[in-house]
Motif scaffolding. Structure first.
Motif, PDB file in Angstrom:
ATOM      1  N   PRO A  11      11.443  10.308 -21.170  1.00 35.76           N
ATOM      2  CA  PRO A  11      10.366  10.782 -22.061  1.00 35.76           C
ATOM      3  C   PRO A  11      10.902  11.521 -23.291  1.00 35.76           C
ATOM      4  O   PRO A  11      10.242  11.548 -24.332  1.00 35.76           O
ATOM      5  CB  PRO A  11       9.549  11.719 -21.166  1.00 35.76           C
ATOM      6  N   ARG A  12      12.087  12.129 -23.171  1.00 37.09           N
ATOM      7  CA  ARG A  12      12.649  12.854 -24.301  1.00 37.09           C
ATOM      8  C   ARG A  12      13.016  11.933 -25.461  1.00 37.09           C
ATOM      9  O   ARG A  12      13.171  12.382 -26.591  1.00 37.09           O
ATOM     10  CB  ARG A  12      13.877  13.642 -23.853  1.00 37.09           C
ATOM     11  N   CYS A  13      13.157  10.625 -25.166  1.00 34.92           N
ATOM     12  CA  CYS A  13      13.484   9.663 -26.214  1.00 34.92           C
ATOM     13  C   CYS A  13      12.307   9.395 -27.140  1.00 34.92           C
ATOM     14  O   CYS A  13      12.470   8.735 -28.166  1.00 34.92           O
ATOM     15  CB  CYS A  13      13.957   8.350 -25.593  1.00 34.92           C
ATOM     16  N   GLU A  15      10.335  11.976 -28.187  1.00 36.94           N
ATOM     17  CA  GLU A  15       9.984  13.235 -28.831  1.00 36.94           C
ATOM     18  C   GLU A  15      10.539  13.312 -30.257  1.00 36.94           C
ATOM     19  O   GLU A  15      11.346  12.486 -30.681  1.00 36.94           O
ATOM     20  CB  GLU A  15      10.529  14.406 -28.001  1.00 36.94           C
ATOM     21  N   LYS A  16      10.099  14.338 -30.969  1.00 36.95           N
ATOM     22  CA  LYS A  16      10.614  14.588 -32.307  1.00 36.95           C
ATOM     23  C   LYS A  16      12.078  15.018 -32.231  1.00 36.95           C
ATOM     24  O   LYS A  16      12.563  15.408 -31.168  1.00 36.95           O
ATOM     25  CB  LYS A  16       9.792  15.697 -32.983  1.00 36.95           C
ATOM     26  N   ARG A  90      15.331  17.822 -38.165  1.00 39.16           N
ATOM     27  CA  ARG A  90      13.958  17.622 -38.615  1.00 39.16           C
ATOM     28  C   ARG A  90      13.827  17.677 -40.138  1.00 39.16           C
ATOM     29  O   ARG A  90      12.776  17.336 -40.678  1.00 39.16           O
ATOM     30  CB  ARG A  90      13.039  18.675 -37.977  1.00 39.16           C
ATOM     31  N   CYS A 264      18.979   5.529 -27.391  1.00 35.42           N
ATOM     32  CA  CYS A 264      18.543   6.923 -27.337  1.00 35.42           C
ATOM     33  C   CYS A 264      19.567   7.741 -26.557  1.00 35.42           C
ATOM     34  O   CYS A 264      20.183   7.267 -25.603  1.00 35.42           O
ATOM     35  CB  CYS A 264      17.177   6.993 -26.661  1.00 35.42           C
ATOM     36  N   PRO A 266      19.186  11.578 -25.315  1.00 39.13           N
ATOM     37  CA  PRO A 266      18.449  12.851 -25.300  1.00 39.13           C
ATOM     38  C   PRO A 266      19.378  14.029 -25.612  1.00 39.13           C
ATOM     39  O   PRO A 266      20.524  14.048 -25.142  1.00 39.13           O
ATOM     40  CB  PRO A 266      17.907  12.921 -23.874  1.00 39.13           C
ATOM     41  N   PRO A 267      18.924  14.965 -26.448  1.00 38.05           N
ATOM     42  CA  PRO A 267      17.548  15.123 -26.955  1.00 38.05           C
ATOM     43  C   PRO A 267      17.226  14.318 -28.203  1.00 38.05           C
ATOM     44  O   PRO A 267      16.183  14.535 -28.819  1.00 38.05           O
ATOM     45  CB  PRO A 267      17.498  16.619 -27.262  1.00 38.05           C
ATOM     46  N   SER A 269      16.104  10.927 -30.051  1.00 42.34           N
ATOM     47  CA  SER A 269      15.543   9.591 -29.917  1.00 42.34           C
ATOM     48  C   SER A 269      16.450   8.619 -30.661  1.00 42.34           C
ATOM     49  O   SER A 269      17.369   9.038 -31.380  1.00 42.34           O
ATOM     50  CB  SER A 269      14.129   9.554 -30.502  1.00 42.34           C
TER      51      SER A 269
END
Length: 321
Positions: A11-13, A15-16, A90, A264, A266-267, A269
């Motif tokens: 699921p972390r793949c 995320e932002k 980011r 991917c 993690p963390p 993506s």
């Protein structure tokens, strides 16, 4: 296959990109060494550039100071922005936009630099008035060998400058527009749908880039012989290398990440990891280019000798066949 279609994916793949503090806390020994070395390279690049600016300010004639400082700054500025993007994932979109805006100005400034090296507008027209421009050059018309040669006049020189200046003007405009649309939630680099704004803005900017590079290529093909003693060929090669690495290389890596070729981790993506790889490569590459560029531009800036009507090919324009 699209990563989003795999039900077994971490699921972390999805995320932002992680925050800067998350990266720092999760760095292992190799990561600490890697980030430290790359940050050191970016810092040294900027210090070398600052030292070069001081040298240019003291030693270079006034009409060339600004353009040489702008052109010299391409590699260190892109390397510094890549370092910021590496530490703050980011912010990668914004650091890439700033680098692209800076380079759009460098494209125009490199054209002006070549003109200034032969004595400015008046010197160029006086020296080149009896010659013609070959416009069948890259990246637009390298295959159109049937295109006629164009007489060198004030009007043709103005059009060459305008062709590059439009990119220096419109690229920041489209960057500001992209940021405004991003704040409104309608601009996303990962959104390749026909209804997304990125799919329309980016190709248009690409067309503007090609149009801007064309006059620079025309001018270089015309002046490469006259400016050979000023090392214009390796200077042009460094300028082209910065373009390829900062634009084409980054685009290829991002496409591979979007297609799932870059996995991917993690963390990060897949797209975030692609951006991270691109930033790290750029820091190393721009560091090397900064050192090479320093050697090329650190010289005595004496006036170019007048063109002679003999066999001295070092001061002649490229002849028309």
């Amino acid at each position: 296959m699209n990563n989003g279609s795999d039900p077994t994916m971490d699921p972390r793949c999805m995320e932002k990109p992680p925050l800067a503090i998350d990266i720092i806390l999760k760095l292992d020994i190799f990561g600490i060494i890697l980030y430290s070395v790359l940050t050191f390279m970016a810092a040294v690049s900027m210090l070398v550039y600052i030292e070069e600016c001081i040298y240019i300010y003291r030693k270079v004639p006034n009409n060339k100071k600004s353009v040489i400082i702008w052109v010299n700054g391409a590699a260190p500025v892109i390397g510094t922005m890549s370092c910021l993007g590496m530490w703050i994932p980011r912010a990668t979109m914004f650091t890439d936009m700033f680098s692209a805006c800076y380079f759009s100005i460098v494209v125009f400034k490199f054209l002006i630099l070549m003109v200034e090296e032969v004595g400015g507008d008046e010197g160029f027209l006086k020296r080149a008035g009896k010659h013609k421009l070959k416009i069948s050059t890259g990246p637009c018309c390298c295959c159109c060998l049937c295109l006629p040669y164009v007489a060198i006049t004030r009007r043709s020189l103005f059009l060459l400058k305008l062709g590059s200046f439009q990119f220096a003007l419109l690229k920041p405009v489209f960057t500001i527009l992209s940021i405004v649309l991003w704040t409104n939630g309608t601009f996303d680099l990962l959104d390749m749908n026909i209804t997304g704004s990125a799919i329309w803005i980016n190709p248009f900017v690409g067309i503007l880039t090609i149009i801007a590079l064309w006059p620079v290529g025309i001018m270089f093909m015309h002046l490469r012989t006259a400016l050979r003693t000023l090392k214009i060929i390796p200077k042009y090669a460094m300028y082209q290398l910065v373009l390829i690495l900062s634009q084409l290389q980054t685009a290829i890596i991002n496409i591979l990440a979007l297609n799932g070729t870059i996995a991917c981790a993690p963390p990060f993506s897949a797209p975030a990891r692609g951006y991270m790889m691109s930033q790290q490569l750029l820091i190393l590459e721009m560091f090397i280019i900064t050192l090479v560029t320093r050697l090329l531009y650190r010289r005595q800036y004496d006036p170019l000798p007048e063109e002679e009507y003999d066999d001295n090919e070092n001061t002649k324009m490229s002849p028309v066949p």
